[in-house]
Design an enzyme around this catalytic site. Sequence first.
Site, PDB file in Angstrom:
ATOM      1  N   CYS A 167       0.711  -1.119  -0.345  1.00 24.06           N
ATOM      2  CA  CYS A 167       0.278  -0.168  -0.218  1.00 24.06           C
ATOM      3  C   CYS A 167       0.092   1.382  -0.076  1.00 24.06           C
ATOM      4  O   CYS A 167       0.962   1.615  -1.022  1.00 24.06           O
ATOM      5  CB  CYS A 167      -1.105   0.147   0.829  1.00 24.06           C
ATOM      6  SG  CYS A 167      -2.013  -1.473   0.778  1.00 24.06           S
ATOM      7  N   ARG A 202       5.378  -7.836  -0.445  1.00 23.09           N
ATOM      8  CA  ARG A 202       6.178  -6.877  -1.849  1.00 23.09           C
ATOM      9  C   ARG A 202       6.653  -5.823  -0.759  1.00 23.09           C
ATOM     10  O   ARG A 202       5.763  -4.772   0.290  1.00 23.09           O
ATOM     11  CB  ARG A 202       4.464  -6.714  -1.747  1.00 23.09           C
ATOM     12  CG  ARG A 202       4.218  -7.456  -2.867  1.00 23.09           C
ATOM     13  CD  ARG A 202       3.047  -7.618  -3.281  1.00 23.09           C
ATOM     14  NE  ARG A 202       1.731  -7.800  -1.944  1.00 23.09           N
ATOM     15  CZ  ARG A 202       0.480  -8.071  -1.726  1.00 23.09           C
ATOM     16  NH1 ARG A 202      -0.252  -7.513  -3.243  1.00 23.09           N
ATOM     17  NH2 ARG A 202      -0.565  -7.610  -0.667  1.00 23.09           N
TER      18      ARG A 202
END
Length: 472
Positions: free
Chosen positions: A284, A351
Site C-alpha cells: 500500500c 511486497r
Amino acid sequence: MNKTIQIAVVGSGYVGLVAAVCFAEIGHDVVCVDNDERKVAALESGDTLIHEKHLPELLARYRNAKKIRFTADLHEATQASQAIFIAVGTPQSETGDADLSYVEAVACEIARSLTSYKVIVEKSTVPVYTNEWIRRSIERNGVARRLFDVVSNPEFLREGTAVEDFLHPDRIVVGADSEAASTLLAAIYAPLTSGEYYKRPDAVPGSCSANQPPPLLNTSTKSAEIIKHASNAFLALKISFINAVSNLCEATDANIEQVARGIGLDSRIGHRFLRPGIGYGGSCFPKDVAAFRSVADQLGIDFNLLTEVEKINLEQKKRFLSKVRSALWTLRGKRIGVLGLAFKGETDDIRESPAVDLVEMLLAEGCSITAYDPAAMKRAEQRLTASPQLRYASDAYAAAVDADALLVLTDWSEFSSLDLKRLYTIMRYPIIVDGRNLFDPGVMHEFGFTYISVGRPAVYPARDVEVTPASA
C-alpha cells in the site's frame, strides 16, 4: 433485523478475500470471483493462501455454512448479486501511476453481464476519477445508465490485523452519488453501524462495541477516492517524519523512544505510526504515495512533500546498512543472521519489503546470510535469487548460530521474547543491529551485547562481562 444481501467480490487477494469472508461474517451471502482457477480451487478446499489472523477459522465456518463460495465465472456472479465489489490489484506502473487495467477489464466484463440494476463498488485502492472511468467503461459497452451505480468504498486494512480492521473499523467511507446506491451500502454495513454484530457471543473481538459502533461517512465518490490515498500518504509521512527525527536523535545521543512518546502524548498528533525503523513497505504505502503524487502532478499541483517522504524512506535502508558496516568494519565475507523478511510482523507479505531489499544489499556486499521469518520464507525464496551465500533457517536461533552479527528486520512479536542468554552463547560475536527497536538497550547491555538500534544511543558490553566468541 439486518437484511441478508447477495454480494460478489471480484479478486481474492488480501483485500478481496478478507472482505468476502467478513461480509459472510456479518450475515451476507457472498461469492468471491477470481480468474485464476488454481486459486479458486485452493480457496474452495479451505486454503486461505495468505497469513492473516482469524481468516482460516472464518473461511472454514462460512464455507461449511454455504455462506461463501468461490468461482471463476464473473458473469454468473454478477447476475446473482445485488452489489459487486471490485477488489483487484492496482500495481504501480513504471511512471508511478496506478495501473488500472485490471479494474477496467473487470468493469467491462461486468457490463456484458448486466440485465438488472446493480451497485458496482470500487474497493481497490484507486486514484480520483476512477469511479467516473468505471461508469464510462460500462456505458461504452452499451449498458443503460439506469441499470447501475458506481460507489467508492475504500478499505483501511492493515495486513496482520485485516479481519479485525474490517469488523472494527475507525470509520466506513461510502462515496455514492445516488440515493439507491447509498441505501444499499448502508444496508450492507448495517450489522456493524447498528452495533448488532457486536452483541453476538462469537463476534471477533476488537475496539468497537454495541454501544460504540463505527460511524458511516457518506461522501461524494471523488472525496472517497481522495480520502484513501490521502490517509495512506499521511501515515507514510508520519513514518518518514519519525525516521528523520530518529536520525537527529542519533546525531545528538538523544533517545527517539522518549522523543516519540513526548510527541505522541499530544492529542493532536497521537502515538500511532511514530515508531522508527528501516522504512515502510508493503503493498500500500509505496504504491499509494507514488500514485497520489502522480495524480497531483497530472493536475498541476506541487506536492513535493510526497517526494521527500519517498526519499527519506529510501535513505533509511541505506542508513541501516551503514549501521551494519559500522558494527563490523567490513562486510565482505561476514556471516550475517537475519530475523524477518516480511515487510512487517504477523504477515507473510514481502511486497516492497525493506527487509528483502536489505538482504539483497548485503548479498551484493559479499555477505553470507542465514535468514529466518515465521511466515514469509516461502515467498522470499520465490523473490530472492538463489545463491550459495543465502540460506534459510528453521528458527531464529538457527539463524544466529556462528553469526558475526544478527539483524532484526521485521517486528515479529516472537522475536522480542527470544532467550538472550542463548543468543549470546551461539553467536560468533554478540552483535545485534535492531532495525525495529524490539529490545531494551539496558537489558542488552547487561547481557553483554553490542546493540545498535534506530534513534537510540548504541550500547556496548559491560566491562565485567566476558565476551567469548561461540566458535573460539
